[in-house]
Design a protein around this motif. Sequence first.
Motif, PDB file in Angstrom:
ATOM      1  N   THR A 169     -13.975  -2.674 -10.744  1.00  0.00           N
ATOM      2  CA  THR A 169     -13.526  -2.289  -9.403  1.00  0.00           C
ATOM      3  C   THR A 169     -12.132  -1.639  -9.452  1.00  0.00           C
ATOM      4  O   THR A 169     -11.326  -1.947 -10.340  1.00  0.00           O
ATOM      5  N   LYS A 170     -11.884  -0.810  -8.448  1.00  0.00           N
ATOM      6  CA  LYS A 170     -10.556  -0.176  -8.350  1.00  0.00           C
ATOM      7  C   LYS A 170      -9.553  -1.103  -7.644  1.00  0.00           C
ATOM      8  O   LYS A 170      -8.387  -0.779  -7.500  1.00  0.00           O
ATOM      9  N   MET A 171     -10.027  -2.253  -7.187  1.00  0.00           N
ATOM     10  CA  MET A 171      -9.145  -3.189  -6.454  1.00  0.00           C
ATOM     11  C   MET A 171      -8.437  -4.162  -7.402  1.00  0.00           C
ATOM     12  O   MET A 171      -7.759  -5.077  -6.967  1.00  0.00           O
ATOM     13  N   GLU A 172      -8.690  -3.987  -8.691  1.00  0.00           N
ATOM     14  CA  GLU A 172      -8.060  -4.859  -9.688  1.00  0.00           C
ATOM     15  C   GLU A 172      -7.548  -4.001 -10.842  1.00  0.00           C
ATOM     16  O   GLU A 172      -8.064  -2.912 -11.071  1.00  0.00           O
ATOM     17  N   THR A 173      -6.595  -4.539 -11.564  1.00  0.00           N
ATOM     18  CA  THR A 173      -6.253  -3.875 -12.830  1.00  0.00           C
ATOM     19  C   THR A 173      -7.048  -4.566 -13.928  1.00  0.00           C
ATOM     20  O   THR A 173      -7.343  -5.757 -13.839  1.00  0.00           O
ATOM     21  N   PHE A 174      -7.395  -3.806 -14.937  1.00  0.00           N
ATOM     22  CA  PHE A 174      -8.130  -4.338 -16.085  1.00  0.00           C
ATOM     23  C   PHE A 174      -7.286  -4.032 -17.309  1.00  0.00           C
ATOM     24  O   PHE A 174      -7.086  -2.881 -17.665  1.00  0.00           O
ATOM     25  N   GLU A 175      -6.770  -5.086 -17.933  1.00  0.00           N
ATOM     26  CA  GLU A 175      -5.932  -4.880 -19.119  1.00  0.00           C
ATOM     27  C   GLU A 175      -6.673  -5.427 -20.330  1.00  0.00           C
ATOM     28  O   GLU A 175      -7.196  -6.543 -20.267  1.00  0.00           O
ATOM     29  N   GLY A 176      -6.694  -4.678 -21.411  1.00  0.00           N
ATOM     30  CA  GLY A 176      -7.437  -5.130 -22.582  1.00  0.00           C
ATOM     31  C   GLY A 176      -6.673  -4.943 -23.872  1.00  0.00           C
ATOM     32  O   GLY A 176      -5.762  -4.110 -23.984  1.00  0.00           O
ATOM     33  N   GLY A 208     -15.969   6.339 -17.245  1.00  0.00           N
ATOM     34  CA  GLY A 208     -16.799   5.554 -16.336  1.00  0.00           C
ATOM     35  C   GLY A 208     -16.616   4.046 -16.442  1.00  0.00           C
ATOM     36  O   GLY A 208     -17.551   3.325 -16.751  1.00  0.00           O
ATOM     37  N   SER A 209     -15.421   3.554 -16.154  1.00  0.00           N
ATOM     38  CA  SER A 209     -15.199   2.111 -16.176  1.00  0.00           C
ATOM     39  C   SER A 209     -16.100   1.416 -15.149  1.00  0.00           C
ATOM     40  O   SER A 209     -16.223   1.865 -14.022  1.00  0.00           O
ATOM     41  N   ILE A 212      -3.307  -3.010 -22.887  1.00  0.00           N
ATOM     42  CA  ILE A 212      -3.202  -1.667 -22.328  1.00  0.00           C
ATOM     43  C   ILE A 212      -4.093  -1.611 -21.094  1.00  0.00           C
ATOM     44  O   ILE A 212      -5.241  -2.065 -21.145  1.00  0.00           O
ATOM     45  N   VAL A 213      -3.583  -1.035 -20.001  1.00  0.00           N
ATOM     46  CA  VAL A 213      -4.405  -0.925 -18.789  1.00  0.00           C
ATOM     47  C   VAL A 213      -5.575   0.021 -19.060  1.00  0.00           C
ATOM     48  O   VAL A 213      -5.386   1.114 -19.600  1.00  0.00           O
ATOM     49  N   GLY A 214      -6.785  -0.448 -18.723  1.00  0.00           N
ATOM     50  CA  GLY A 214      -7.984   0.390 -18.888  1.00  0.00           C
ATOM     51  C   GLY A 214      -8.514   0.426 -20.310  1.00  0.00           C
ATOM     52  O   GLY A 214      -9.474   1.129 -20.594  1.00  0.00           O
ATOM     53  N   ASP A 215      -7.927  -0.365 -21.212  1.00  0.00           N
ATOM     54  CA  ASP A 215      -8.310  -0.308 -22.634  1.00  0.00           C
ATOM     55  C   ASP A 215      -9.800  -0.574 -22.827  1.00  0.00           C
ATOM     56  O   ASP A 215     -10.383  -1.447 -22.199  1.00  0.00           O
TER      57      ASP A 215
END
Length: 279
Positions: A90-97, A86-87, A78-81
């Motif tokens: 960076t906003k220049m990458e997606t973070f999937e967890g 307050g992640s 899930i993106v942002g999992d």
Amino acid sequence: MGFGDGKQFRGNQNYAVFDTEVLLSINIQIRRRGKQNSKLEIVKSGPDLKGANRFVAEGLLWKNQCRSLVDIIKKFSIVGDGYDTGSPHTKMETFEGMSLERAILLTYYGLLKIKYLKMIVQVSEDAKQSITRYFRVEKPLYFTYTHLVCRSALKGISKNRTDLSHEIHADNCNIYPDGICEKQPPSYIWRDYSAIIYLNNDFDGGEFFFSSNTQPESIETIVQPACGRMVGFSSGSENLHGVNAVRKGSRCALALWFTFDEIYREKVRDWVYDFLDEG
Ligand SMILES: O=C(O)CCC(=O)C(=O)O
Ligand SMILES: [Fe+2]
């Protein structure tokens, strides 16, 4: 630098520092206790990494296992999992967890093969064993969170970025520019040890680093991600760390945190272990 040269270290210093002989014996013990075919080995310890409470191990996963885990993250995460507010990314990458809870739910509903859940459990137990041995932990240590993650450069983003993928931080306290690390939320103050197991190296950038303070110029040492390589460290301010920008591609890892505080143990593990015992 000699063993025990502690001038860069801050915070709790009550951790082991080993010389090569002790390290070799830890490796032999790990091998004896582990699976026959396991090649887990601690290859770098505190002195090589410019900090007492850190090590790098190799051989936690085979190539095909890394590939499977990356595929699973790509398919089910899930993106942002894992970050409600307050992640730190960076906003220049997606973070999937993908958490262990999600992994067992997927297995339960037949979407994820049981062998992959077993693989996650096995590799996380191996990581825990190396942490326990390296830091000579003699009281119960619990998993507190298990997270399969990929960080991916956004399409069309400049390769000359100066941001970090993950800003310099400690895992169990909030670090301020004056060097004070406050043991208060939002940081996960119950975390005692951290382990990141890398799953791939087919991306640009994304190096893990330890740092002596919050400025990017203060990098002490770099760990280059690669399949089956793990960095293990105590979670306090003695181990400030960050991740360089992922400039191209996708960087994937299995992140694990451990705690001495039973209240914060990862309760879903009980369900996972029961489920695997029954199956
Ligand atoms: O992915 C890594 O190499 C480190 C990630 C990290 O420091 C964290 O999630 O707290
Ligand atoms: Fe971290």
